[in-house]
Design an enzyme around this catalytic site. Sequence first.
Site, PDB file in Angstrom:
ATOM      1  N   LYS A   1       0.837  -1.200   0.000  1.00  0.00           N
ATOM      2  CA  LYS A   1       0.000   0.000   0.000  1.00  0.00           C
ATOM      3  C   LYS A   1       0.875   1.254   0.000  1.00  0.00           C
ATOM      4  O   LYS A   1       2.075   1.193   0.268  1.00  0.00           O
ATOM      5  CB  LYS A   1      -0.920  -0.002   1.224  1.00  0.00           C
ATOM      6  CG  LYS A   1      -0.194   0.015   2.558  1.00  0.00           C
ATOM      7  CD  LYS A   1      -1.170  -0.038   3.727  1.00  0.00           C
ATOM      8  CE  LYS A   1      -0.411  -0.022   5.055  1.00  0.00           C
ATOM      9  NZ  LYS A   1      -1.328   0.026   6.210  1.00  0.00           N
TER      10      LYS A   1
ATOM     11  N   ARG B   1     -10.160   1.329  14.890  1.00  0.00           N
ATOM     12  CA  ARG B   1     -10.380   1.971  13.589  1.00  0.00           C
ATOM     13  C   ARG B   1     -11.574   1.323  12.885  1.00  0.00           C
ATOM     14  O   ARG B   1     -12.691   1.834  12.926  1.00  0.00           O
ATOM     15  CB  ARG B   1      -9.118   1.876  12.722  1.00  0.00           C
ATOM     16  CG  ARG B   1      -7.918   2.617  13.289  1.00  0.00           C
ATOM     17  CD  ARG B   1      -6.739   2.661  12.331  1.00  0.00           C
ATOM     18  NE  ARG B   1      -6.349   1.336  11.850  1.00  0.00           N
ATOM     19  CZ  ARG B   1      -5.219   1.081  11.197  1.00  0.00           C
ATOM     20  NH1 ARG B   1      -4.373   2.071  10.940  1.00  0.00           N
ATOM     21  NH2 ARG B   1      -4.918  -0.136  10.790  1.00  0.00           N
TER      22      ARG B   1
ATOM     23  N   TYR C   1      14.068  31.555   2.316  1.00  0.00           N
ATOM     24  CA  TYR C   1      12.941  32.377   2.762  1.00  0.00           C
ATOM     25  C   TYR C   1      13.086  32.795   4.222  1.00  0.00           C
ATOM     26  O   TYR C   1      13.497  32.016   5.078  1.00  0.00           O
ATOM     27  CB  TYR C   1      11.634  31.603   2.598  1.00  0.00           C
ATOM     28  CG  TYR C   1      11.201  31.441   1.163  1.00  0.00           C
ATOM     29  CD1 TYR C   1      10.750  32.531   0.430  1.00  0.00           C
ATOM     30  CD2 TYR C   1      11.237  30.195   0.545  1.00  0.00           C
ATOM     31  CE1 TYR C   1      10.356  32.384  -0.891  1.00  0.00           C
ATOM     32  CE2 TYR C   1      10.841  30.035  -0.776  1.00  0.00           C
ATOM     33  CZ  TYR C   1      10.401  31.137  -1.491  1.00  0.00           C
ATOM     34  OH  TYR C   1      10.008  30.992  -2.798  1.00  0.00           O
TER      35      TYR C   1
ATOM     36  N   MET D   1      10.115  24.791  -1.750  1.00  0.00           N
ATOM     37  CA  MET D   1       9.268  23.834  -2.446  1.00  0.00           C
ATOM     38  C   MET D   1      10.084  22.884  -3.321  1.00  0.00           C
ATOM     39  O   MET D   1       9.827  21.677  -3.356  1.00  0.00           O
ATOM     40  CB  MET D   1       8.226  24.553  -3.294  1.00  0.00           C
ATOM     41  CG  MET D   1       7.276  23.609  -4.020  1.00  0.00           C
ATOM     42  SD  MET D   1       6.060  24.458  -5.056  1.00  0.00           S
ATOM     43  CE  MET D   1       5.018  25.223  -3.815  1.00  0.00           C
TER      44      MET D   1
END
Length: 368
Positions: A40, A134, A263, A310
């Site tokens: 998965k 769950r 940044y 990014m």
Amino acid sequence: MVTGWHRPTWIEIDRAAIRENIKNEQNKLPENVDLWAVVKANAYGHGIIEVARTAKEAGAKGFCVAILDEALALREAGFQDDFILVLGATRKEDANLAAKNHISLTVFREDWLEELTLEAPLRIHLKVDSGMGRLGIRTTDEARRIETTIAKDNQLQLEGIYTHFATADQLETSYFEQQLAKFQTILTSLKNRPTYVHTANSAASLLQPQIGFDAIRFGISMYGLTPSTEIKTSLPFELKPALALYTEMVHVKELAPGDSVSYGATYTATEREWVATLPIGYADGLIRHYSGFHVLVDGELAPIIGRVCMDQTIIKLPREFQTGSKVTIIGTDHGNTITADDAAHYLDTINYEVTCLLNERIPRKYIH
């Protein structure tokens, strides 16, 4: 998502490591217990199709996925006759799609089975919530009612029953034992034992081999990663990590005292120093929290400075390097290693998340 084949950032997956992890696990299993490869989430970031092929070559008898789409991707890739179980919830309206493709589905609600109109036989695995909280039925009454409903429909087959342990990756076993006892109570309440009874994830299969039942679901440890750091020294064999993450320096420059990078100008040089820009960022899964962590350059640690962007990340170099020099983010270089566990510890998370975050923008290259 577009894969960046024309950018010097890549993941290497060592197929030999996956095969070795599977073989070592199989060697400790009873002969009548199958190993299902859990692929998965793009095989935990390792690449679902290639990992499935490798696992099958190594002797895996089937596959577990989280969603129907992953199962269909395996069928489309040529795994036509292999056992595939969807562990997560599937929409009722997609039951026929699963049935036509001979994909086994997890069921945990009585109402899901009501008024199904099937065009092909559907194989069901009943999920028991023994304490994970769950998905799953929780009582013997629910189990018997679902068994009765399935028995009345000749298009339904109760192929399996299973549960998932919440604390199998811990050395303290009292909660694990409670879950196992609850599951066994529900299992014995059924009139007929399904073909597959399965409870063991990687941690349970490694530490509790006595509860293998008919199959184990081999996930994180197939990729050479420990289910938790707590049990790392208690494992029955050494796990071989399969994933390494590399990039190259695309720009190298010398900073003067007072120069800032990235940044927010959160990093400012206090002396003359060499830095390099790497073509990888949080859009690839190298999240902003990696700032302050380190990579390997020529076997030496190089810290990540400033904010991760990014698409780009900046590192401080121990000395001047040439543009194009290789950088190891996860893996081994000149005898030194950065592991997914190292990254997870720094990020205050688990190794599962570290590899799952690495998305398909980074190409995978398969070796050995």
